[in-house]
Write an enzyme that holds these catalytic residues in place. Structure first.
Site: not given
Ligand SMILES: Cc1cc2nc3c(=O)[nH]c(=O)nc-3n(C[C@H](O)[C@H](O)[C@H](O)COP(=O)(O)OP(=O)(O)OC[C@H]3O[C@@H](n4cnc5c(N)ncnc54)[C@H](O)[C@@H]3O)c2cc1C
Length: 474
Positions: A44, A190, A275-276, A450
């Site tokens: 996830g 965030i 949170a930048v 509605h």
């Molecule tokens: C507080 C917060 C709130 C958010 N709210 C929203 C929201 O409301 N709506 C929204 O659309 N987005 C939201 N986001 C952004 C959203 O979480 C990301 O855009 C999304 O998770 C990106 O998905 P991804 O699959 O690219 O990467 P990620 O979800 O970051 O998953 C990447 C995975 O890769 C794995 N990984 C990394 N490097 C390696 C490696 N070398 N080998 C094996 N595994 C590796 C990590 O362990 C991780 O599990 C939020 C983010 C935060 C921090």
């Protein structure tokens, strides 16, 4: 004992099990491809474990408490008490249910799951380190790889997350005992979502932001209702200031900020949430070993089929660039899996919605009025205020509006901006309109239930053509 290096093979190796990676893996397996999904942490990814889902769970829980305690106008008198430990337990339950579901779905679709950290050896081999003493590693030969390694929070120099009073969003989401006061550095989405959560928990929240307003990138009239509500919640804002250093005091920390003229201000707080923004995770993967180009910020550039500069290697999600949103990651994951399976898929960037789950919510899709003009169209804009919506008034949430932007000639819908109740849900109709090439007339002549908030989308479309019934046409 170190386990020896074994080599296995797979048609598709997906690296990262976030919403980009796990969705890509499931679709690749559905397409009949032998697929392996590897993650070094949790199914996830950021979204389910430390991002979208836990933040939205806390937003909902604190909304329930806040709304119940502020409904005397409706004749409801209550004084809710938040038990943060129980709220955390509930939030963890939601996360566990979803992450467990991801694992089950992957297995049920025939995806091979591996726990470990992947590093490229070359453009057809990756090494997976299983971590921990003696757990060894394995090599995987792949025909195609999908990089979905996501992003991590940007660290402000001097405010590194390993110091206890300095929180990342992940630390803030796990809080068992809220601090009395919290300094939030950054008023992006965030920072604003979490400031609202903590303010509704009763924490004194102060925000410092280097720009001159909240939620950069959103139009002023869209972010204004959020700022107004944040002010009402007692959140204090200090714009044009950069956090420069902090020092521990007996009770917490004192943070020093500087404005552009070098004037310093200090703020006392028990905790500091930084949170930048977020940056891509590509370093540990060694993409260069496979010949994959990475830009100076760590992003991997792709074409509209999610393909990197190396033919058999794709990149999806946060690591592949803005917008860093879960649904964009998933859509790119599907595109990559379809392309690998030989389908003519491509990502249409036009209709990717974005939502900010503040109070009230903001949601946008497509172009603004100004962007429509820049693209060479004459905009036709319609608006409908929620204060004229029977449903909004009957829920007690009537701040904000729906704005729909079309091009004048044929009336094609090109964008929408919504601020108000359930904006994150309402935007889906506008995204569908853009995706399907619908016109204002199509939206306006669709019969809407509605009384619903969705009627505001229909009325905004009517307003653009001076046909609105429940607001004055100007
Ligand atoms: C507080 C917060 C709130 C958010 N709210 C929203 C929201 O409301 N709506 C929204 O659309 N987005 C939201 N986001 C952004 C959203 O979480 C990301 O855009 C999304 O998770 C990106 O998905 P991804 O699959 O690219 O990467 P990620 O979800 O970051 O998953 C990447 C995975 O890769 C794995 N990984 C990394 N490097 C390696 C490696 N070398 N080998 C094996 N595994 C590796 C990590 O362990 C991780 O599990 C939020 C983010 C935060 C921090």
């Amino acid at each position: 004992m170190v386990v020896g290096d074994v080599t296995t093979g797979t048609e598709v190796l997906v690296i990262g099990a976030g919403p980009g990676g796990y969705v890509a893996a499931i679709r690749a397996a559905q397409n009949g491809l032998d697929t392996t999904l590897v993650d070094r942490d949790a199914y996830g990814g950021t979204c389910l474990n430390y991002g979208c889902i836990p933040s939205k769970a806390l937003i909902s829980a604190t909304d329930v408490a806040h709304d119940a305690g502020n409904a005397t106008e409706m004749g409801v008198h209550a004084d809710p008490v938040i038990h943060t430990d129980e709220m955390q337990e509930w939030k963890e339950g939601v996360v566990d249910q979803l992450t467990g579901g991801v694992e089950k779905l992957c297995k049920a679709n025939g995806v091979n799951l591996i726990e470990g950290e992947a590093t490229f050896v070359d453009d057809s081999t990756a090494r997976i380190a299983h971590g921990g003493d003696g757990q060894g590693s394995e090599s995987i030969e792949f025909e195609h790889a999908i990089i979905a390694t996501g992003s991590r929070p940007i660290q402000v120099p001097g405010f590194e997350f390993e110091h206890d009073p300095i929180w990342s969003s992940r630390d803030a989401l796990d809080v068992e005992e809220p601090p009395e006061d919290l300094l939030v550095v950054g008023a992006g989405y965030i920072g604003m979502e979490l400031s609202t959560v903590f303010a509704k928990m009763g924490v004194d929240v102060t925000v410092v932001e280097m720009l001159d307003g909240i939620l950069p990138g959103y139009e002023d009239d869209v972010s204004r209702p959020v700022k107004k509500r944040a002010d009402e919640l007692g959140i204090e804002f200090n714009f044009g200031e950069v956090a420069s250093e902090w020092e521990e005091t007996g009770e917490g920390v004192v943070v020093t900020t500087e404005d552009e003229d070098g004037n310093e201000s200090t703020y006392d707080a028990q905790k500091v949430l930084v949170a930048v923004g977020r940056q891509p995770v590509s370093d540990s993967l060694d993409p260069e070993a496979a010949g994959v180009e990475v830009d100076e910020n760590g992003f991997i550039h792709t074409d509209d089929q999610a393909r990197t500069n190396v033919d058999n290697i794709f990149a999806v999600g946060d690591v592949a660039g803005e917008p860093m949103l879960a649904h964009k990651a998933s859509k790119e994951g599907i595109v990559a899996a379809e392309v690998i399976a030989g389908e003519p898929a491509a990502l249409d960037q036009q209709a990717i919605p974005a939502a900010v789950f503040t109070d009230p919510e903001i949601a946008t899709v497509g172009m603004t009025d100004e962007e429509t003009e820049e693209a060479g169209f004459t905009p036709n804009v319609g608006e409908f205020p929620f204060r004229a919506s029977g449903r909004a008034l009957s829920t007690g949430e009537s701040e904000g509006f729906v704005r729909i932007v079309a091009e004048e000639e044929a009336g094609f819908v090109l964008g929408a901006q919504i601020v108000g109740p359930e904006a994150s849900e309402l935007i889906a109709e506008c995204a569908l309109a853009i995706e399907m090439g619908a016109t204002l007339e199509d939206v306006a002549s669709t019969v809407h239930t509605h009384p619903t908030l969705a009627e505001a989308v229909m009325e905004a479309a009517e307003n653009a053509d001076d046909q609105a019934i429940h607001t004055l046409n100007r």
